[in-house]
Motif scaffolding. Structure first.
Motif, mmCIF file in Angstrom:
data_model
loop_
_atom_site.group_PDB
_atom_site.id
_atom_site.type_symbol
_atom_site.label_atom_id
_atom_site.label_comp_id
_atom_site.label_asym_id
_atom_site.label_seq_id
_atom_site.Cartn_x
_atom_site.Cartn_y
_atom_site.Cartn_z
ATOM 1 N N GLY A 199 0.648 -1.137 0.249
ATOM 2 C CA GLY A 199 0.182 -0.074 -0.010
ATOM 3 C C GLY A 199 0.836 1.179 0.395
ATOM 4 O O GLY A 199 1.724 1.080 -1.179
ATOM 5 N N THR A 200 0.509 2.088 1.247
ATOM 6 C CA THR A 200 1.794 3.831 1.552
ATOM 7 C C THR A 200 3.226 2.725 1.439
ATOM 8 O O THR A 200 3.922 3.309 1.131
ATOM 9 C CB THR A 200 1.340 4.528 1.922
ATOM 10 O OG1 THR A 200 1.498 3.313 3.172
ATOM 11 C CG2 THR A 200 0.103 4.671 2.160
ATOM 12 N N ALA A 201 3.126 1.355 1.523
ATOM 13 C CA ALA A 201 4.561 0.760 2.907
ATOM 14 C C ALA A 201 5.005 1.938 3.737
ATOM 15 O O ALA A 201 6.112 1.631 3.762
ATOM 16 C CB ALA A 201 5.710 0.304 0.891
ATOM 17 N N LEU A 202 3.805 2.595 4.168
ATOM 18 C CA LEU A 202 4.689 3.714 5.087
ATOM 19 C C LEU A 202 4.847 3.082 6.343
ATOM 20 O O LEU A 202 3.577 2.588 6.842
ATOM 21 C CB LEU A 202 3.862 5.269 5.111
ATOM 22 C CG LEU A 202 4.159 6.465 6.405
ATOM 23 C CD1 LEU A 202 5.376 6.621 5.899
ATOM 24 C CD2 LEU A 202 2.497 6.847 6.025
ATOM 25 N N ARG A 203 6.121 3.458 7.596
ATOM 26 C CA ARG A 203 5.820 3.195 8.846
ATOM 27 C C ARG A 203 6.256 4.016 9.345
ATOM 28 O O ARG A 203 7.050 4.425 9.174
ATOM 29 C CB ARG A 203 6.508 1.744 9.201
ATOM 30 C CG ARG A 203 6.749 1.115 10.363
ATOM 31 C CD ARG A 203 5.895 0.254 10.675
ATOM 32 N NE ARG A 203 5.890 -0.933 10.313
ATOM 33 C CZ ARG A 203 5.205 -1.992 9.473
ATOM 34 N NH1 ARG A 203 3.291 -1.357 9.948
ATOM 35 N NH2 ARG A 203 4.983 -3.202 8.384
ATOM 36 N N VAL A 204 5.434 4.868 10.681
ATOM 37 C CA VAL A 204 5.624 5.531 11.214
ATOM 38 C C VAL A 204 5.929 4.941 12.512
ATOM 39 O O VAL A 204 5.014 4.708 12.680
ATOM 40 C CB VAL A 204 4.289 6.551 10.906
ATOM 41 C CG1 VAL A 204 5.019 7.504 12.442
ATOM 42 C CG2 VAL A 204 3.893 7.473 10.163
ATOM 43 N N SER A 205 6.532 5.700 13.055
ATOM 44 C CA SER A 205 6.716 5.215 14.579
ATOM 45 C C SER A 205 7.602 6.356 15.164
ATOM 46 O O SER A 205 8.326 7.402 14.813
ATOM 47 C CB SER A 205 8.207 4.210 14.469
ATOM 48 O OG SER A 205 8.253 3.077 13.377
ATOM 49 N N VAL A 206 6.896 6.101 16.751
ATOM 50 C CA VAL A 206 7.586 7.607 17.962
ATOM 51 C C VAL A 206 8.713 6.064 18.792
ATOM 52 O O VAL A 206 7.972 5.403 19.026
ATOM 53 C CB VAL A 206 6.685 8.302 18.143
ATOM 54 C CG1 VAL A 206 6.329 9.678 17.017
ATOM 55 C CG2 VAL A 206 5.673 7.706 18.258
ATOM 56 N N MET A 207 9.410 7.124 19.184
ATOM 57 C CA MET A 207 10.229 6.341 20.633
ATOM 58 C C MET A 207 10.192 7.438 21.657
ATOM 59 O O MET A 207 9.963 8.202 21.613
ATOM 60 C CB MET A 207 11.292 6.476 20.319
ATOM 61 C CG MET A 207 12.660 5.410 21.510
ATOM 62 S SD MET A 207 12.142 3.474 20.324
ATOM 63 C CE MET A 207 13.149 3.535 19.527
ATOM 64 N N LEU A 208 8.612 6.319 22.672
ATOM 65 C CA LEU A 208 8.387 7.369 23.349
ATOM 66 C C LEU A 208 9.205 6.590 24.710
ATOM 67 O O LEU A 208 9.329 5.328 25.370
ATOM 68 C CB LEU A 208 6.667 7.064 23.673
ATOM 69 C CG LEU A 208 6.101 6.685 22.302
ATOM 70 C CD1 LEU A 208 4.338 6.814 22.942
ATOM 71 C CD2 LEU A 208 6.072 8.796 22.192
ATOM 72 N N HIS A 209 9.489 7.623 25.637
ATOM 73 C CA HIS A 209 9.901 7.293 27.014
ATOM 74 C C HIS A 209 8.596 7.276 28.353
ATOM 75 O O HIS A 209 7.972 8.044 28.115
ATOM 76 C CB HIS A 209 10.720 8.790 27.509
ATOM 77 C CG HIS A 209 11.707 8.108 28.966
ATOM 78 N ND1 HIS A 209 11.743 8.988 29.800
ATOM 79 C CD2 HIS A 209 12.481 6.775 29.624
ATOM 80 C CE1 HIS A 209 12.689 8.642 30.745
ATOM 81 N NE2 HIS A 209 13.121 7.530 30.556
ATOM 82 N N LEU A 210 8.420 5.925 28.500
ATOM 83 C CA LEU A 210 6.875 6.058 29.382
ATOM 84 C C LEU A 210 7.459 5.582 30.836
ATOM 85 O O LEU A 210 6.949 4.126 31.151
ATOM 86 C CB LEU A 210 6.350 4.859 28.935
ATOM 87 C CG LEU A 210 5.713 5.702 27.534
ATOM 88 C CD1 LEU A 210 4.797 4.433 26.719
ATOM 89 C CD2 LEU A 210 5.596 6.782 27.661
ATOM 90 N N PRO A 211 8.948 5.659 31.532
ATOM 91 C CA PRO A 211 8.748 5.745 33.377
ATOM 92 C C PRO A 211 7.578 5.640 34.269
ATOM 93 O O PRO A 211 7.518 4.466 34.992
ATOM 94 C CB PRO A 211 10.020 6.536 33.502
ATOM 95 C CG PRO A 211 9.536 7.714 32.645
ATOM 96 C CD PRO A 211 9.130 7.005 31.820
ATOM 97 N N ALA A 212 6.777 6.732 33.562
ATOM 98 C CA ALA A 212 5.741 6.166 34.457
ATOM 99 C C ALA A 212 4.890 5.103 34.351
ATOM 100 O O ALA A 212 4.224 4.586 35.888
ATOM 101 C CB ALA A 212 5.150 7.788 35.205
ATOM 102 N N LEU A 213 4.188 5.400 33.839
ATOM 103 C CA LEU A 213 3.441 3.884 33.242
ATOM 104 C C LEU A 213 4.061 2.974 34.035
ATOM 105 O O LEU A 213 3.443 1.807 34.274
ATOM 106 C CB LEU A 213 3.236 3.935 31.756
ATOM 107 C CG LEU A 213 2.372 4.617 31.183
ATOM 108 C CD1 LEU A 213 1.933 5.093 30.025
ATOM 109 C CD2 LEU A 213 0.812 4.665 32.001
#
Lengths: 336, 161
Positions: A151-165
């Motif tokens: 399809g779009t062959a698009l991969r969107v990624s965000v690196m999240l820092h989630l220590p409190a969770l």
């Protein structure tokens, strides 16, 4: 509180039309692809020209460096045969040649910069398209070796820092909400890796049936704000109900990083995560996000050896890493 | 010895160790109870499982024998690797791929995004190129060099077009 988005990445998968996908390419077809694409990539009229590294011919340490800098995947590092990567001087733009697909174009930036990443990678795609003809069908879009990318062959990624969770134990709930939105959640180095240092890579799974802009907008307007909201609420809760425990975590990490004599890469990531949280909560004046990001990279095994100028076994690395952290963080005055 | 799910007593398939407020808590759960607790470990769409289910159907068994005459893979080989062999496979295996695509892409089966400037005219030419490259491989393998040269020339012509 958008500082909990450590980095943004946008990736496009592309294959050359009229060629089999990589797993069915003969050796000579692979070489043909690698040499043709490396020349094309280096000759593109980009504002910042790209340099090409032949991943097949460099040594293991250099491959590991590229992995640690997120310029190539672990699969690309460990594969066999002609393959490589082209990247810009600033390393925001990269193109892997002969990974799972013939081309994997990516833009990677720190913080939340999804549109900038998409614009940059789209520009690269436009330029490339003037030189090569992509495998494309009007029905299925850009054709990829794995149908989950088509399809779009698009991969969107965000690196999240989630220590409190993680601390409140609500991380599983947040990740489940993410999966309900059809997102994939992975660790620091992508597929099959653990979430070290409270870092989670969140990316879209579905690539067909929505436009590139829709996928990006969803991330910007819904997905990222949802995770920021979960984490922010957990932090507020912790500050209200368990402030001492939270502060203890931050300052304990701070002291250990400034005094330890031996430290593994994993422990460093773990402790750096705690001081990243402290920085975000303004508990550590004098420390900057740039320094923290730099240390996170330099304490990785290949970078550490590059820095020291020699090969080191894990126990030598442990000592060298502890010294680097001690010297760098020890120089910061006026905290705690 | 098999560990039992601490909630329902069935066989536990998930073992979790959590540190909550400094206390180590071990949990042993079956998949069902784990789901109820909100603990999930399946990160990726279980591609193999979707295909497995598909191949159980009567139509699926017929599809399993389909083979792409360009790259030579059949649907079963795709199932094992999870990777297609060439762009033509999307046409050859279209029927078999549909349920998989719909599962992986939230029901969608039609591209709506970007289109390369050169799209339309290239599809036919690309399939021709694919076919010629596969014939070239065969010709070289069977030492039919004259034929290989002819095919190579035709490939060059098409590439310039």
């Amino acid at each position: 509180m958008s500082d909990l988005v450590v980095s943004s990445r946008v990736r496009l998968a592309r294959n050359i039309g009229g060629m089999p996908f990589l797993s069915r390419c003969s050796d000579s077809q692979r070489s043909e692809l690698a040499s043709g694409l490396s020349q094309t990539l280096q000759g593109l009229a980009l504002a910042e020209p790209m340099q090409y590294i032949d991943v097949e011919s460099v040594d293991e340490l250099e491959r590991q460096m590229l992995v640690e800098r997120h310029l190539i995947s672990r699969n690309q590092a460990e594969a066999a045969g002609p393959r490589g990567v082209a990247f810009s001087t600033q390393e925001t733009l990269a193109a892997m040649v002969n990974e799972e697909d013939h081309l994997r174009l990516q833009a990677l930036r720190s913080g939340l910069q999804l549109e900038q990443c998409y614009d940059e990678v789209r520009h690269l795609d436009d330029l490339l398209e003037q030189h090569v003809s992509y495998a494309f069908s009007s029905r299925f879009g850009y054709l990829t070796a794995c149908p989950t990318n088509v399809g779009t062959a698009l991969r969107v990624s965000v690196m999240l820092h989630l220590p409190a969770l993680k601390m409140t134990g609500d991380i599983e709930k947040a990740l489940r909400a993410g999966r309900d939105m059809n997102l994939a959640v992975r660790g620091l180095y992508g597929e099959g890796t653990e979430a070290l240092g409270d870092l989670f890579q969140v990316s879209n799974q579905s690539t067909l049936g929505r436009s590139e802009e829709q996928i990006i907008t969803d991330f910007r307007d819904q997905i990222v704000p949802a995770f920021i909201d979960y984490e922010t609420r957990s932090r507020e809760l912790l500050l209200k109900t368990r402030r001492a425990a939270l502060e203890d975590k931050v300052f304990r990490a701070w002291s250990v990083l400034r005094s330890a004599r031996v430290m593994s890469a994993e422990e460093a990531l773990y402790l750096l995560s705690h001081i990243r949280l402290g920085l975000s909560l303004q508990m550590l004046p004098g420390l900057t996000i740039e320094l923290l990001n730099q240390l996170s990279l330099l304490t990785q095994p290949a970078h550490l050896q590059q820095l020291s100028g020699k090969r080191m076994n894990p126990s030598e690395r442990g000592e060298y890493r502890a010294k680097l952290l001690r010297d760098t963080l020890g120089a910061i005055k006026g905290v705690g | 010895m098999k560990i039992k799910c601490q909630k329902c007593g069935k066989e536990a398939t998930l073992h979790v160790t959590e540190i909550v407020q400094g206390q180590k808590i071990e949990k042993h759960l079956c998949q069902h109870c784990a789901n109820q607790e909100g603990i999930t470990i399946q990160v990726q769409m279980p591609l193999a499982q979707v295909l497995e289910e598909l191949l159980q159907t009567a139509a699926g068994r017929e599809l399993a024998n389909l083979r792409c005459d360009v790259c030579g893979i059949n649907f079963l080989e795709f199932r094992q690797k999870g990777l297609l062999g060439c762009p033509n496979d999307y046409t050859v295996f279209e029927q078999a791929l549909m349920p998989l695509l719909e599962r992986a892409h939230e029901g969608a089966s039609q591209h709506v995004g970007r289109v390369p400037g050169s799209a339309g005219e290239t599809e036919r030419r690309q399939n021709e190129l694919l076919r010629l490259r596969s014939e070239l491989k065969d010709a070289v393998a069977s030492e039919q060099y004259e034929r290989a040269v002819q095919i190579r020339d035709r490939i060059k012509e098409l590439e310039v077009e």
